[in-house]
Design a protein around this motif. Sequence first.
Motif, PDB file in Angstrom:
ATOM      1  N   ILE A  84       6.626   0.350   6.513  1.00  0.00           N
ATOM      2  CA  ILE A  84       5.938   1.710   6.603  1.00  0.00           C
ATOM      3  C   ILE A  84       5.405   2.289   8.057  1.00  0.00           C
ATOM      4  CG2 ILE A  84       3.810   2.841   6.099  1.00  0.00           C
ATOM      5  CD1 ILE A  84       4.044   0.722   3.532  1.00  0.00           C
ATOM      6  N   PHE A 108      -5.734  12.963   1.351  1.00  0.00           N
ATOM      7  CA  PHE A 108      -6.218  12.556   2.387  1.00  0.00           C
ATOM      8  C   PHE A 108      -6.124  11.096   2.560  1.00  0.00           C
ATOM      9  CE2 PHE A 108     -10.032  10.329   4.419  1.00  0.00           C
ATOM     10  CZ  PHE A 108     -10.348  11.481   5.152  1.00  0.00           C
ATOM     11  N   LEU A 109      -6.037  10.294   1.523  1.00  0.00           N
ATOM     12  CA  LEU A 109      -5.760   8.794   1.754  1.00  0.00           C
ATOM     13  C   LEU A 109      -4.302   8.405   2.376  1.00  0.00           C
ATOM     14  CD1 LEU A 109      -6.682   7.103  -1.610  1.00  0.00           C
ATOM     15  CD2 LEU A 109      -7.677   6.615   0.896  1.00  0.00           C
ATOM     16  N   ALA A 110      -3.448   9.330   2.193  1.00  0.00           N
ATOM     17  CA  ALA A 110      -2.179   9.259   3.080  1.00  0.00           C
ATOM     18  C   ALA A 110      -2.349   9.808   4.365  1.00  0.00           C
ATOM     19  CB  ALA A 110      -1.064  10.214   2.124  1.00  0.00           C
ATOM     20  N   TRP A 112      -4.964   9.737   6.073  1.00  0.00           N
ATOM     21  CA  TRP A 112      -6.007   8.785   6.853  1.00  0.00           C
ATOM     22  C   TRP A 112      -5.378   7.705   7.562  1.00  0.00           C
ATOM     23  CZ3 TRP A 112     -10.824   8.521   8.341  1.00  0.00           C
ATOM     24  CH2 TRP A 112     -11.332   7.124   8.971  1.00  0.00           C
ATOM     25  N   ARG A 113      -4.300   7.128   6.724  1.00  0.00           N
ATOM     26  CA  ARG A 113      -3.759   5.905   7.141  1.00  0.00           C
ATOM     27  C   ARG A 113      -2.710   6.073   8.257  1.00  0.00           C
ATOM     28  NH1 ARG A 113      -4.699   0.734   7.728  1.00  0.00           N
ATOM     29  NH2 ARG A 113      -2.914  -0.562   7.465  1.00  0.00           N
ATOM     30  N   GLU A 116      -5.457   6.819  11.440  1.00  0.00           N
ATOM     31  CA  GLU A 116      -6.791   6.060  11.235  1.00  0.00           C
ATOM     32  C   GLU A 116      -7.155   5.310  12.571  1.00  0.00           C
ATOM     33  OE1 GLU A 116      -7.730   2.297   8.621  1.00  0.00           O
ATOM     34  OE2 GLU A 116      -5.814   2.333   9.308  1.00  0.00           O
ATOM     35  N   HIS A 175       1.980  11.206   4.705  1.00  0.00           N
ATOM     36  CA  HIS A 175       1.863  10.069   5.673  1.00  0.00           C
ATOM     37  C   HIS A 175       3.168  10.032   7.036  1.00  0.00           C
ATOM     38  CE1 HIS A 175       2.330   5.594   5.880  1.00  0.00           C
ATOM     39  NE2 HIS A 175       1.162   5.670   5.940  1.00  0.00           N
TER      40      HIS A 175
ATOM     41  N   LEU B 188     -13.125   5.947  -0.755  1.00  0.00           N
ATOM     42  CA  LEU B 188     -11.854   6.722  -1.119  1.00  0.00           C
ATOM     43  C   LEU B 188     -10.826   5.254  -1.372  1.00  0.00           C
ATOM     44  CD1 LEU B 188     -11.117  10.212   0.462  1.00  0.00           C
ATOM     45  CD2 LEU B 188     -12.007   9.623  -1.757  1.00  0.00           C
ATOM     46  N   MET B 189     -10.527   4.611  -0.224  1.00  0.00           N
ATOM     47  CA  MET B 189      -9.725   3.624  -0.249  1.00  0.00           C
ATOM     48  C   MET B 189      -9.895   2.726  -1.524  1.00  0.00           C
ATOM     49  SD  MET B 189      -9.709   2.089   3.605  1.00  0.00           S
ATOM     50  CE  MET B 189     -10.075   3.711   4.909  1.00  0.00           C
ATOM     51  N   MET B 200      -1.130   2.218  -2.667  1.00  0.00           N
ATOM     52  CA  MET B 200      -1.977   2.013  -1.581  1.00  0.00           C
ATOM     53  C   MET B 200      -1.135   0.938  -0.850  1.00  0.00           C
ATOM     54  SD  MET B 200      -4.789   3.489  -1.725  1.00  0.00           S
ATOM     55  CE  MET B 200      -5.967   2.763  -0.536  1.00  0.00           C
ATOM     56  N   MET B 202       1.893   0.726  -0.480  1.00  0.00           N
ATOM     57  CA  MET B 202       3.012   1.616  -0.304  1.00  0.00           C
ATOM     58  C   MET B 202       2.552   2.656   1.160  1.00  0.00           C
ATOM     59  SD  MET B 202       6.199   1.744  -0.346  1.00  0.00           S
ATOM     60  CE  MET B 202       6.946   2.320   0.906  1.00  0.00           C
ATOM     61  N   LEU B 203       1.293   2.854   1.045  1.00  0.00           N
ATOM     62  CA  LEU B 203       0.724   3.645   2.151  1.00  0.00           C
ATOM     63  C   LEU B 203       0.317   2.803   3.317  1.00  0.00           C
ATOM     64  CD1 LEU B 203      -1.204   6.373   0.307  1.00  0.00           C
ATOM     65  CD2 LEU B 203       0.705   6.767   1.323  1.00  0.00           C
ATOM     66  N   GLY B 204       0.712   1.428   3.240  1.00  0.00           N
ATOM     67  CA  GLY B 204       0.195   0.511   4.230  1.00  0.00           C
ATOM     68  C   GLY B 204      -1.113   0.083   4.418  1.00  0.00           C
ATOM     69  N   TYR B 205      -1.885   0.216   3.135  1.00  0.00           N
ATOM     70  CA  TYR B 205      -3.199  -0.391   3.115  1.00  0.00           C
ATOM     71  C   TYR B 205      -3.616  -1.774   2.870  1.00  0.00           C
ATOM     72  CZ  TYR B 205      -5.251   4.362   3.488  1.00  0.00           C
ATOM     73  OH  TYR B 205      -5.770   5.550   3.759  1.00  0.00           O
TER      74      TYR B 205
END
Lengths: 266, 332
Positions: A84, A108-110, A112-113, A116, A175, B188-189, B200, B202-205
Amino acid sequence: MAAMVSDQKSALTLKGVSRSFGGIDAVVDVDLVVPSGERRALIGPNGAGKSTLFNLITGEISVDHGQICLYGQDLTEDPVQNRIQLGLGRTYQSSNLFMQMTVQENIFLAAWRRGERSSSKLRTLFRSWKKYPEQCSRAREVAALVGLAEKIDVTASELSHGEHRQLELGITLAHDPKILLLDEPMAGLSANERIFMTDLIMGLRSHITVVIIEHDIETAFRIAGQVSVLHQGRIIAEGSPAQVRANQGVQEIYTLSSETDGEGYA
Amino acid sequence: MNGSDPRLIKPVLASVLTVLLLSLPWLTSDYFVMMTIRIMYFGLLTMSLCYLAGELGLVSLMQAAFFGIAGYFVAILQTRYSLPFPIPPLAGIGVAVLAAGLFGLLAIKAKGVYFLMLTLVLGQLVWALASQWASMTKGDSGITGIYAPVLFGFSAEKSKTVFYFFQLFAFSGVVWFLAALKRSPFGLMLRGVRDSETRMAMLGYPVMLLRYLAFIFAALVAAVGGVFFAYFTGLINPHSVSLTANVEALMASILGGINTLFGAVLGTGILKTLDVVLSGVTERYVLVMGVMFLVIIMFAPKGIAGSARQIWEAYKGKMLSFLALGNKTAKP
């Protein structure tokens, strides 16, 4: 030397990639080279191994044999996160959303990463997410792009199926991927929604490399410059839409599968 | 009209609540203050449980263990080693957090019913320790003679009012802490992990790390509750780390609703009040409470706070215009 150069130019390179599940070969010896900025369609009947191939590329499933490179970098053994970081993004065949959260929170979550690293860890824990204007406006921007501007505060579970597909794409776009894997983005969409989605995908910035799995061949041919046909886990044809359309083997599979399985082709 | 502006409702309610809480010892009886203190420390345990359930979708059966670990350490450090005030509670909370760090390594790998079972086992382990390690914990009879500290010359042991303010201070701190965690990007996370772990990832968390942190934060909240429990009751025994204590908190969270901090406190309040009121009326109060739970689960699955919110959202317009109308008639 020539091979090296083409490797670096290609966004995505698969060499001899195989994976089987309990004796069933899902993906067999697949070679795939997608140059940077190309729009590639991956077509094939149900169960041809298209989604499995995506899972192998993202690393959600590990390969049995073969090599997967992004921008010439071997990532076969690397976890999802590393891929990623190199700009890989995907959507899912059945919408994989944060269902109890609003559209804005989803995107937002996408977003944010992606940005970040600029913020401190402690603030991430205690400062309201609404106080991050950059990511919030990015979320609104992307929501507008995928046609959800007016639904920004609606909980994902309350959206229609078509809107789920739009949000699915929105999360991935927020993203900011360089290589975008789209797994049947049009599945179950109405004619109008399909047109909207097709335009949206065709309007993506040209530096983004797109690989799209699409059941509707006409749509796939419209979007893609190059088409790869997967059948029983193997790539059986590759080329421009015209070349693939003229391919005898491809025609046979599709007549066969549309006779036995009308739904898949629809 | 001022009364009809929905933006004003929250600050107005918050100010009223603050004034009420600050003047409570002078407004009501000692008994009521005592009940409020109980509701607050058990409320912390319920909040800890609700935090994990609401934010991560994980029901833990070992939050009472962290509650009890902190309580036990306060008791042991104070009665056995006579350490002065800030040390026992801080050490108690610290040890509970450390324990969460250790147990968390195991627990966060599991989900759903497996998480439930793992936390059950780990919780029972702590209970067994409390019950069996008699030389340290005094076994089933527990440790008595835990005194609340003297703060700025005021004894929290002698005065309920001092204790009340001491606890209100810590309680408000924890509520702020949890509220901030919930509305932050971190919050949120966590909800992202709750709704779709694969997405999550897949978004890299770092999904596991997020879960782990949440587990530790939840333990911290329970531990603060445990400290005040030990101070207020002056005793700690294996019951406070038991499954029963945890299930009581679970019932309180079902009653109040897991998604809001207010729900957790409300649920605890109702449960503890009923406990006292009903047990005075009938011997079969557990049966009455059982029926009540059935009704709640069937007709208000989001708990009382959750359902109240739903009703409010649905009738907000009508109620506000009603209020506005009231204002007009009041001031012709």
